[in-house]
Every structure is written in structure tokens, then in C-alpha cells.
Design a protein around this motif. Sequence first.
Motif, PDB file in Angstrom:
ATOM      1  N   SER A   2      -6.576   9.216  -1.275  1.00 17.23           N
ATOM      2  CA  SER A   2      -5.593   7.561  -2.635  1.00 17.23           C
ATOM      3  C   SER A   2      -6.229   7.787  -3.395  1.00 17.23           C
ATOM      4  O   SER A   2      -7.106   8.457  -3.623  1.00 17.23           O
ATOM      5  N   ILE A  32      -6.068   9.758   3.581  1.00 13.58           N
ATOM      6  CA  ILE A  32      -4.968   9.578   3.328  1.00 13.58           C
ATOM      7  C   ILE A  32      -5.120   9.830   4.773  1.00 13.58           C
ATOM      8  O   ILE A  32      -5.184  10.957   4.805  1.00 13.58           O
ATOM      9  N   ASN A  45      -3.205   8.629   8.690  1.00 12.74           N
ATOM     10  CA  ASN A  45      -1.630   8.648   9.379  1.00 12.74           C
ATOM     11  C   ASN A  45      -2.035   8.160  10.706  1.00 12.74           C
ATOM     12  O   ASN A  45      -2.996   8.330  11.613  1.00 12.74           O
ATOM     13  N   TRP A  78      -0.708  -0.159   5.873  1.00 11.85           N
ATOM     14  CA  TRP A  78      -0.443   1.252   5.557  1.00 11.85           C
ATOM     15  C   TRP A  78       0.489   1.671   5.582  1.00 11.85           C
ATOM     16  O   TRP A  78       1.762   0.931   6.305  1.00 11.85           O
ATOM     17  N   ASP A 106       3.031   5.582   4.687  1.00 10.12           N
ATOM     18  CA  ASP A 106       2.945   6.925   4.848  1.00 10.12           C
ATOM     19  C   ASP A 106       2.769   7.198   3.266  1.00 10.12           C
ATOM     20  O   ASP A 106       3.732   6.383   2.682  1.00 10.12           O
ATOM     21  N   VAL A 107       2.766   8.138   2.978  1.00  7.97           N
ATOM     22  CA  VAL A 107       2.477   8.326   1.281  1.00  7.97           C
ATOM     23  C   VAL A 107       3.891   8.854   0.803  1.00  7.97           C
ATOM     24  O   VAL A 107       4.921   9.638   1.485  1.00  7.97           O
ATOM     25  N   SER A 154      -1.637   4.491   1.297  1.00  7.30           N
ATOM     26  CA  SER A 154      -1.456   5.298   3.038  1.00  7.30           C
ATOM     27  C   SER A 154      -2.974   5.480   3.134  1.00  7.30           C
ATOM     28  O   SER A 154      -3.054   6.281   3.855  1.00  7.30           O
TER      29      SER A 154
END
Length: 174
Positions: A28, A34, A36, A89, A91-92, A105
Motif C-alpha cells: 500500500s 497488501i 488478503n 480492510w 480488496d485493492v 488493502s
Amino acid sequence: MAIAICPVVSSQPTALASELNQEVYGYSLNGWPIHNPADDVSTVEKCDISGISSSCEMRIWDVNIVLSDLVRQMHYRVKDIRSGEISGWKDVTEAAIQTPYSNLSSGTALQIRPSMPLDSCFAYEIQILEEVLKDYEGVVSWGGVMDKKDESLFYINTSPNEPLFIKVAEKVRV
């Protein structure tokens, strides 16, 4: 005239964060990886915020310590925060990668009341918010002072190994 509500540690992302962010989008804008949350190795989890009945997905350990404390301070000193009014959070996205929104993200940002209309903070709320942010010595920034204002966004604006971030996290932890 621009007013800096929360002084930033650096007006530019670190060279490493900027380079990695631009080249591979694995980081980021503030230099954190980043993640998940669905990954087995992720350090982003749904975290309960003690003292109020709310939770959101954010990075665990020191980021959780600092951002949870920020939420509690906002709840008690600025305006009550109810369940469901915090978003963490995300997702990017390609559109967000070169902005502070990319910090969502990496689990190093959150939004308080993300659906609130622009300029919905009263002057006295902003004044208290400024006082709250001073406690974090510039480690936490507020989206209300970005070029494209977002009063709901709060994010860690330092890289993971920044000594000031570690110092502030330790101060909040005690």
C-alpha cells in the motif's frame, strides 16, 4: 490556506514503498504489504474493538492497537460509534493503489461512517478530532485533509519499521 490537522511523518511515501507500490502493487502507499484476509498467512483479521460494540478487519498487532484506540477515542470524545459504522480492510483496486485508500488493502486504515455525506463534521467535532490525532504524534492521518476529502478515512501513514510508529504503538499499549 490549507490547515494540516495531523502532521505527517513524511509528505511523500518512503522510496521503497513508492517503488514497490508503483511496480508490483504488493504494498500500500504507506509501505505495508497488501493482504488478503482469506489467506492462511494473512495478518489481517476481524478485530473486536474493546470498550465499544464494534469490530472491523484490520492488521493485527500494533496496527490493531493504534487504530482500535483511535476508534475508542473517537467514540468517547467525538461521537458515539454504533455497530456497523466501521469499515476496515478492502480488496485493492487499480483506482486506489496510488492513494491513501490503498492503505485499506494492507489493513492499516479504516473508515468510520463511510457513507456519511461530505462536510458532515461540525466544527467542534473537528476540533476534538484534531486533539485526538495529536495523541498519535503524526502516525495516524485523517482523510478529511486530503485533496479529495474523505472525512471517514483514518490511516497509519508510516512504514512498518518506522521508529515513531513503534513508539506510539507502545505508548498506546500501556
